[in-house]
Write a protein that holds these residues in place. Structure first.
Motif, PDB file in Angstrom:
ATOM      1  N   GLY A 446       0.808  -1.221   0.000  1.00 40.94           N
ATOM      2  CA  GLY A 446       0.000   0.000   0.000  1.00 40.94           C
ATOM      3  C   GLY A 446       0.838   1.266   0.000  1.00 40.94           C
ATOM      4  N   LEU A 447       2.085   1.172  -0.476  1.00 39.71           N
ATOM      5  CA  LEU A 447       2.995   2.323  -0.407  1.00 39.71           C
ATOM      6  C   LEU A 447       3.311   2.912  -1.775  1.00 39.71           C
ATOM      7  CD1 LEU A 447       5.582   0.916   2.198  1.00 39.71           C
ATOM      8  CD2 LEU A 447       4.009   2.822   2.575  1.00 39.71           C
ATOM      9  N   GLU A 448       2.654   2.408  -2.829  1.00 37.33           N
ATOM     10  CA  GLU A 448       3.097   2.790  -4.170  1.00 37.33           C
ATOM     11  C   GLU A 448       2.992   4.304  -4.415  1.00 37.33           C
ATOM     12  OE1 GLU A 448       1.304   0.614  -7.330  1.00 37.33           O
ATOM     13  OE2 GLU A 448       2.988   0.968  -8.684  1.00 37.33           O
ATOM     14  N   GLU A 449       1.911   4.897  -3.907  1.00 34.90           N
ATOM     15  CA  GLU A 449       1.744   6.335  -4.153  1.00 34.90           C
ATOM     16  C   GLU A 449       2.730   7.152  -3.313  1.00 34.90           C
ATOM     17  OE1 GLU A 449      -1.764   9.727  -3.964  1.00 34.90           O
ATOM     18  OE2 GLU A 449      -2.183   7.665  -3.335  1.00 34.90           O
ATOM     19  N   LYS A 450       2.782   6.805  -2.024  1.00 36.80           N
ATOM     20  CA  LYS A 450       3.621   7.545  -1.080  1.00 36.80           C
ATOM     21  C   LYS A 450       5.097   7.448  -1.457  1.00 36.80           C
ATOM     22  CE  LYS A 450       4.195   7.872   3.897  1.00 36.80           C
ATOM     23  NZ  LYS A 450       4.171   7.058   5.109  1.00 36.80           N
ATOM     24  N   MET A 451       5.470   6.307  -1.991  1.00 36.10           N
ATOM     25  CA  MET A 451       6.880   6.074  -2.286  1.00 36.10           C
ATOM     26  C   MET A 451       7.170   6.183  -3.774  1.00 36.10           C
ATOM     27  SD  MET A 451       8.364   5.396   0.643  1.00 36.10           S
ATOM     28  CE  MET A 451       9.775   4.345   0.315  1.00 36.10           C
ATOM     29  N   SER A 452       6.356   6.943  -4.491  1.00 31.63           N
ATOM     30  CA  SER A 452       6.551   6.998  -5.944  1.00 31.63           C
ATOM     31  C   SER A 452       7.932   7.547  -6.294  1.00 31.63           C
ATOM     32  CB  SER A 452       5.454   7.839  -6.584  1.00 31.63           C
ATOM     33  OG  SER A 452       5.475   9.139  -6.039  1.00 31.63           O
ATOM     34  N   TRP A 453       8.446   8.459  -5.469  1.00 27.06           N
ATOM     35  CA  TRP A 453       9.793   8.992  -5.752  1.00 27.06           C
ATOM     36  C   TRP A 453      10.853   7.898  -5.654  1.00 27.06           C
ATOM     37  CZ3 TRP A 453      13.374   8.568  -1.803  1.00 27.06           C
ATOM     38  CH2 TRP A 453      12.874   8.430  -0.511  1.00 27.06           C
ATOM     39  N   TYR A 454      10.609   6.926  -4.760  1.00 28.09           N
ATOM     40  CA  TYR A 454      11.584   5.850  -4.567  1.00 28.09           C
ATOM     41  C   TYR A 454      11.607   4.937  -5.790  1.00 28.09           C
ATOM     42  CZ  TYR A 454      14.075   2.040  -2.187  1.00 28.09           C
ATOM     43  OH  TYR A 454      14.985   1.074  -1.829  1.00 28.09           O
ATOM     44  N   LEU A 455      10.432   4.801  -6.375  1.00 27.74           N
ATOM     45  CA  LEU A 455      10.308   4.006  -7.590  1.00 27.74           C
ATOM     46  C   LEU A 455      10.866   4.773  -8.793  1.00 27.74           C
ATOM     47  CD1 LEU A 455       8.990   1.219  -7.948  1.00 27.74           C
ATOM     48  CD2 LEU A 455       6.892   2.385  -8.614  1.00 27.74           C
ATOM     49  N   ASN A 456      10.486   6.044  -8.862  1.00 30.19           N
ATOM     50  CA  ASN A 456      10.847   6.898  -9.998  1.00 30.19           C
ATOM     51  C   ASN A 456      12.343   6.965 -10.271  1.00 30.19           C
ATOM     52  OD1 ASN A 456       8.712   7.867 -11.371  1.00 30.19           O
ATOM     53  ND2 ASN A 456       8.377   9.638 -10.035  1.00 30.19           N
ATOM     54  N   MET A 457      13.139   7.004  -9.184  1.00 27.62           N
ATOM     55  CA  MET A 457      14.574   7.192  -9.377  1.00 27.62           C
ATOM     56  C   MET A 457      15.182   6.050 -10.182  1.00 27.62           C
ATOM     57  SD  MET A 457      16.332   6.242  -5.716  1.00 27.62           S
ATOM     58  CE  MET A 457      15.300   6.895  -4.420  1.00 27.62           C
ATOM     59  N   ARG A 458      14.470   4.908 -10.219  1.00 28.31           N
ATOM     60  CA  ARG A 458      14.975   3.744 -10.951  1.00 28.31           C
ATOM     61  C   ARG A 458      14.575   3.774 -12.428  1.00 28.31           C
ATOM     62  NH1 ARG A 458      15.020   2.527  -5.687  1.00 28.31           N
ATOM     63  NH2 ARG A 458      16.133   0.700  -4.926  1.00 28.31           N
ATOM     64  N   LYS A 459      13.774   4.771 -12.796  1.00 27.73           N
ATOM     65  CA  LYS A 459      13.308   4.816 -14.192  1.00 27.73           C
ATOM     66  C   LYS A 459      14.269   5.540 -15.120  1.00 27.73           C
ATOM     67  CE  LYS A 459       8.430   4.487 -12.957  1.00 27.73           C
ATOM     68  NZ  LYS A 459       7.207   5.268 -12.696  1.00 27.73           N
ATOM     69  N   PHE A 460      15.186   6.304 -14.533  1.00 28.31           N
ATOM     70  CA  PHE A 460      16.065   7.148 -15.356  1.00 28.31           C
ATOM     71  C   PHE A 460      17.528   6.934 -14.959  1.00 28.31           C
ATOM     72  CE2 PHE A 460      11.992   9.260 -14.657  1.00 28.31           C
ATOM     73  CZ  PHE A 460      11.554   9.440 -15.961  1.00 28.31           C
ATOM     74  N   GLY A 461      18.335   6.493 -15.888  1.00 27.12           N
ATOM     75  CA  GLY A 461      19.764   6.309 -15.618  1.00 27.12           C
ATOM     76  C   GLY A 461      20.013   5.420 -14.421  1.00 27.12           C
ATOM     77  N   ASN A 462      19.275   4.326 -14.353  1.00 27.93           N
ATOM     78  CA  ASN A 462      19.358   3.470 -13.165  1.00 27.93           C
ATOM     79  C   ASN A 462      20.693   2.742 -13.082  1.00 27.93           C
ATOM     80  OD1 ASN A 462      18.297   2.489 -10.808  1.00 27.93           O
ATOM     81  ND2 ASN A 462      17.441   0.650 -11.762  1.00 27.93           N
ATOM     82  N   VAL A 463      21.073   2.404 -11.851  1.00 32.13           N
ATOM     83  CA  VAL A 463      22.262   1.600 -11.603  1.00 32.13           C
ATOM     84  C   VAL A 463      21.945   0.603 -10.484  1.00 32.13           C
ATOM     85  CG1 VAL A 463      24.065   3.201 -12.354  1.00 32.13           C
ATOM     86  CG2 VAL A 463      23.060   3.474 -10.083  1.00 32.13           C
ATOM     87  N   GLN A 464      22.755  -0.440 -10.388  1.00 32.43           N
ATOM     88  CA  GLN A 464      22.580  -1.432  -9.330  1.00 32.43           C
ATOM     89  C   GLN A 464      23.398  -0.996  -8.115  1.00 32.43           C
ATOM     90  OE1 GLN A 464      20.963  -4.971  -9.258  1.00 32.43           O
ATOM     91  NE2 GLN A 464      21.090  -3.936  -7.268  1.00 32.43           N
ATOM     92  N   THR A 465      22.729  -0.770  -7.006  1.00 35.50           N
ATOM     93  CA  THR A 465      23.438  -0.289  -5.819  1.00 35.50           C
ATOM     94  C   THR A 465      23.205  -1.204  -4.624  1.00 35.50           C
ATOM     95  OG1 THR A 465      21.674   1.077  -4.852  1.00 35.50           O
ATOM     96  CG2 THR A 465      22.977   2.076  -6.615  1.00 35.50           C
ATOM     97  N   GLY A 466      24.048  -1.016  -3.629  1.00 31.62           N
ATOM     98  CA  GLY A 466      23.909  -1.736  -2.374  1.00 31.62           C
ATOM     99  C   GLY A 466      24.577  -0.950  -1.269  1.00 31.62           C
ATOM    100  N   GLY A 467      24.361  -1.374  -0.054  1.00 27.45           N
ATOM    101  CA  GLY A 467      24.964  -0.649   1.054  1.00 27.45           C
ATOM    102  C   GLY A 467      24.675  -1.331   2.363  1.00 27.45           C
TER     103      GLY A 467
END
Lengths: 500, 500
Positions: A446-467
């Protein structure tokens, strides 16, 4: 005010402007005195009396100015020795000499001035002749930085923070201050503090239709951060390697020796080589090795002071349960953080198998469904000669939604690093980079709307990250063999306690 | 998972334990490539496309990996050049060569792999051919770290934080993490955020008789810190020199270009030489000189990038009011922070006299009773050739209760440091060390009981201390000529705004 005033020729726009003397400090720092040993020099030292020994003609006092755990011995002839209390602050003028065969330093005082008395009968909590337990000292958060052990802990803490940051800077990580105030409660665990202005008039002035009073100030609910990871994930897509190191919050009713309401967390985020969690493992191990080596090189006198006090405490307070932890031992620190072999790696499945097969009498029975209990973590490390263990490949239902699924398994690419004293020191993962997988998961939560920015960042120039995230206090506890987290935090906060 | 497994001979306790390859990074960092210039080397670089130029047989792209503001030019022959979008992330394998007369570096690509596309038509907010204003960029906090100017600001911010901390460590200051959560609202200004657990079940479980729900968790009202000074004053009495550097909070309904709800403050506390405020002035000036010099030495390419973008922004957006501030100019930075004369000093009385006599048309008439308005501060600095000014000797009614009274005057030993762009950068004082004077003042404010610990610390081994607080973002604004504080903070929070 006693400012030297002189007309400024070059910037003489205002006749009133005055210039300032270039100050050099009037007092020698005791740390510098021990380093440079300027024998025969006249000097003035300001500090607190830590011990006093009265002889016939001479009184000896040991003084500390907080710059080091080393105390400078001061010899006072009877005529310059007034009535002195341990804890008082004094200014001493004298000449530096050596004494004994051991080439030890001594300041032969010509003048002594008491700046601040310390009358123990007025309620000073520490008697110079007594050894106090950590619990006793902790009752006096306001006076605690004056004790030998805690001032050493604070100096080590300060050095360790610098070493972590300088190491990461050298490795190319950019420090990013992720916000404490956030509208995103991140892992959705619900264990957050919420925030609003204290001033109710302000809330009334700012009121908007359709927004509850609690949410007025920011137009949204605001929480205290439980992790900076998601903000790091946004910034790493411009900077490549980032970290944050600052206060983090949990609203849990826990009084365990490992939890505080406010603690410090070091979190990194980086682009992965080969999309593999090994990059993160390598970052952690290299960091812990280099930082610990630096602290052993640079903070030896504080580490020795902490050990000495711990040994004394155990003599006097042998019945306190926390003294089941051994005193700090430099050789053990090396064995744990600087072993000649690499840190160990095992899968979660293997960990559970080992725990299930062993004959240890656990309070909680090891079970694949339930994760590792603290006793399990500590057992695994102990049986591994106290060498740190990375536990990898975790069942996805035990970990957060943003962790990368390992193909054809029900596991995620996550890690816990286990060490002595505290168990879990670091937790980390590869992040889910597939927009569709992540979108499905957020939708389910139930977080898709609230976290749309978290999803969006993966739509443009995405990279595989970890931490990973590391509890800074837990590192200090493990390094210093201090069982209770309250004893490595300057002003700890826990349920029912927010003194000062 | 692709971990190299091998039996560990030395610690072979668990057969399941595996060892880890010592990783070395697979990708070259662009910063290191520019530093070491390994001509003729084969290398792999991973980064984002920042610009693209198509020729007949060759396509050139400039790529950045976030490690530096310098872009690496990549030459792609037609057969290795797919359809490339600016903003996409790529992995390039090739050989390093030079081009042109200027000895510039170029990676001649043999292989290029697109990792993450960047389809602008899907809503990416930045068009590679456009110059955007700071206001426009600020609308996209989640994508902002990908812009040239903001990634440079973030790298300078990270370096500056390190330089301040390393400078203070070298000067013998111990870093002390003062708490964010506090029961003490310090200056009593009422502009605080209050905090409670979000989970109402938790509050019910923890309820105690006679304690309101709001105060249940900590047994007291809890606020977000507006200053760590009082905690520093406690610790300085054990450590001699201390500082704190972290997030600080104000619940003000202010949308000024100089205020945020969450900002970073650097605060010091130290024992004074001769009980004189000059020690504090000297600490500030030495720090600002050394830190600024280091940044000019080490962050030149980021500073130049910021200047270049600012110059372009002014060409395109000349009608935006904030462009009344000139672009960053290295010579001006030196003139302000590294003048050949000492920073200026004037008394508050002198400042008011100068403002009263001058012919400037102020919105607020200068008046001894009201302190300095922002326009007054900026005027004083401008007329001083942009050299910083310490304003000292303030009327006690304009300053906080803990500041030391100057004998036979109604003034206190306080300072404000004024600089260009932002006006007040630092505020500081000598602290009242007389228990009786302080007790009377606290009594008058009704704070004697609540602040008894603040009084108590002066009763035992007291010393005369002083210190200052510096707004870290304000330093960055002044250094970088950035008028709005929101443009030097990674994720700014202000009234009605708490995005992400």
């Amino acid at each position: 005010m006693n400012l030297l005033r002189q007309s400024l020729l070059k910037v003489n726009i205002f006749p009133a402007l005055v210039s300032k003397q270039q100050n050099t400090r009037l007092y020698s720092k005791i740390e510098a005195v021990f380093k440079t040993k300027p024998l025969g020099s006249r000097m003035t030292v300001q500090g607190w009396i830590k011990a006093k020994r009265k002889m016939k003609a001479v009184t000896f006092i040991d003084i500390s100015d907080g710059s080091t755990s080393d105390k400078l011995q001061v010899a006072l002839l009877r005529d310059v020795a007034p009535n002195l209390d341990v804890g008082a602050s004094v200014r001493v003028e004298g000449t530096l000499q050596t004494f004994g065969n051991k080439d030890q330093l001594e300041l032969v005082a010509e003048k002594l001035e008491i700046i601040g008395q310390c009358k123990h009968e007025d309620g000073y909590p520490f008697n110079p002749r007594k050894s106090y337990s950590m619990e006793y000292i902790r009752q006096y958060l306001d006076f605690r930085p004056r004790t030998n052990i805690f001032s050493s802990v604070l100096r080590v803490r300060s050095s360790a923070a610098n070493e972590f940051r300088n190491h990461l800077a050298n490795e190319g990580f950019c420090e990013l201050n992720t916000p404490v105030l956030t509208s995103c409660d991140c892992e959705g665990a619900g264990e957050v503090f919420s925030v609003k202005p204290h001033n109710e008039n302000l809330l009334r002035q700012m009121a908007r239709k359709g927004i509850s009073e609690e949410d007025t100030f920011f137009n949204t609910k605001a929480f205290l951060s439980v992790s900076g990871q998601m903000h790091l994930e946004s910034a790493v897509r411009g900077l490549g390697h980032v970290y944050t190191f600052g206060p983090t919050f949990r609203a849990e009713n826990s009084k365990s020796r490992l939890h505080l309401s406010e603690f410090y967390m070091l979190e990194t985020e980086e682009i992965l080589d080969n999309n593999n969690i090994e990059t993160v493992l390598s970052t952690i191990e290299k960091m812990l090795r280099e930082v610990t080596q630096s602290l052993l090189d640079k903070n030896l006198s504080d580490l020795e002071m902490i050990r000495n006090v711990q040994v004394n405490q155990r003599k006097v307070n042998s019945n306190v349960s926390e003294y089941e932890v051994e005193p700090l031992d430099l050789e053990n620190v090396r064995k744990t953080f600087l072993p000649s072999c690499p840190y160990s790696i095992m899968t979660y499945k293997e960990a559970i198998e080992i725990l299930s097969m062993c004959k240890e009498d656990f309070k909680v029975k090891p079970d694949h469904e339930n994760g590792l209990a603290k006793e399990h973590e500590l057992y695994l490390v102990k049986r591994n000669n106290n060498i740190p263990i990375f536990v990898v490949d975790w069942p996805s239902n035990l970990k957060a939604f943003y962790m990368k699924e390992i193909k054809n398994t029900s596991n995620v690419a996550a890690l816990d690093l286990l060490v002595p004293v505290v168990g879990e020191l670091c937790g980390g993962s590869v992040r889910e980079d597939d927009v569709h997988v992540l979108s499905t998961k957020l939708n389910r939560l139930g977080l898709e709307e609230k976290m749309s920015w978290y999803l969006n960042m993966r739509k443009f120039g995405n990279v595989q990250t970890g931490g990973f995230g590391m509890g800074f206090e837990r590192y200090l506890q493990c390094l210093l063999n201090i069982p209770n987290i309250k004893d490595v935090m300057p002003f700890p906060r826990w349920p029912h306690n927010c003194f000062m």
